[in-house]
Write an enzyme that holds these catalytic residues in place. Sequence first.
Site, PDB file in Angstrom:
ATOM      1  NE  ARG A 143      96.171  49.492  72.337  1.00 42.30           N
ATOM      2  CZ  ARG A 143      96.474  48.515  73.173  1.00 42.30           C
ATOM      3  NH1 ARG A 143      97.567  48.588  73.918  1.00 42.30           N
ATOM      4  NH2 ARG A 143      95.693  47.451  73.284  1.00 42.30           N
ATOM      5  CB  SER A 144      98.572  57.147  73.090  1.00 40.07           C
ATOM      6  OG  SER A 144      97.497  57.037  73.993  1.00 40.07           O
ATOM      7  N   GLY A 145      99.641  56.865  69.810  1.00 44.82           N
ATOM      8  CA  GLY A 145     100.445  57.478  68.760  1.00 44.82           C
ATOM      9  C   GLY A 145      99.622  58.426  67.918  1.00 44.82           C
TER      10      GLY A 145
END
Length: 387
Positions: free
Chosen positions: A66-68
Amino acid sequence: MAVNGTTAPGFDGVRTVFGENFTARGERGAALVVYRDGHRIIDLYAGTRDVDGDEPWQPDTAQLLRSGTKGIAAAALLLLHQRGELDLDAPVGAYWPEFKAHGKEDALVRHVLAHRAGVPALDRPLTPAQAADLDIAAAAVAAQEPFWEPGTDHGYHAQTYSWLTAELVRRVTGRTIGEYVAEHIAAPADADLWIGLPAAQAHRAGRVGPVAPPATAGPRSRPKRAIAEAYGNPASLTSRAFAAITPPPDENDPAYRAAQLPGSNGFGTADGLARFYASLIGDVDGGTRLWDPATLELARTEASAGPDRTLIAPSRFGLGYMLHGVASPLLTPASFGHPGRGGALGFADPDTGIAFGYVTNGMQKGVTADPRAQALVKSLREALNAG
């Protein structure tokens, strides 16, 4: 729960907490890898590869970040700057002329990295298929009127960060961001990371899904109520930022996983994520250091701080990375990195030489401070302090 893997002497407490994530914090399948001064000191994994299956997690299991993924995308832009191919103080429109519209003429490249570009949402959200189309998505962002004058405030660009960073890389290099990351970041660091999951690696990626978070006691504080209300109001900038792709994509769909969305759908192993961050701050076993000291300072020098127009809570950003603070507690004030909504966390800490990679298939509701990741960070801090 049987925990597999190894820990260096003095880090047994981290292993204990990793196991407790399964018994007390809703974990289904996960892995944690930590490097110190370029050497791996923790390598743990347990549970199932798929959130809804029973096949055991393997050492090479990859998961959705995801936003990682945003930290990987930021590294691409900063690497281009380090090599003299991208000027952080140039207008975005100098590389992407169509972006110079509706008051965005003065938006700088550094504003994109610091979530100050003013376009965290779209008036007309994109479908998952449109979001994956580089031309359609770039045109939508270029045509969007800013929600504030670029550079004057900050708000987390949850989904639009994908198209802003991907298009800048494409305009500068002529290549997609997935191609650039594969050649210039993942390969030199010898890291299992992908933006756009290759078909040849798809068998390694587990299925993700929601899992129940641990129970919390007591009433919500006023700030937490305000945050909950913002997420619950479809008209709020918070909801609109996360709903820039509507309807929400099926994150287990092979077509979505193959898309190159550097704000939300990168894949990696825990080792790949940790090796990536280790390569940003120094030499790493079997890999190459990616950044020089000046680039490292750009990444971790505060560029945005205070109440976040999207997240509501105060946030702190360097250029492309969350910094230690209320929204994203990390190891020490020197840390920089990026969480993934619902679970994943990767960061580096130059002061301690630590690089941290945690991935999971169980997605919980939190955006930035997942209780499982935070328990692991706390146990790591305690082990370092004790040593």
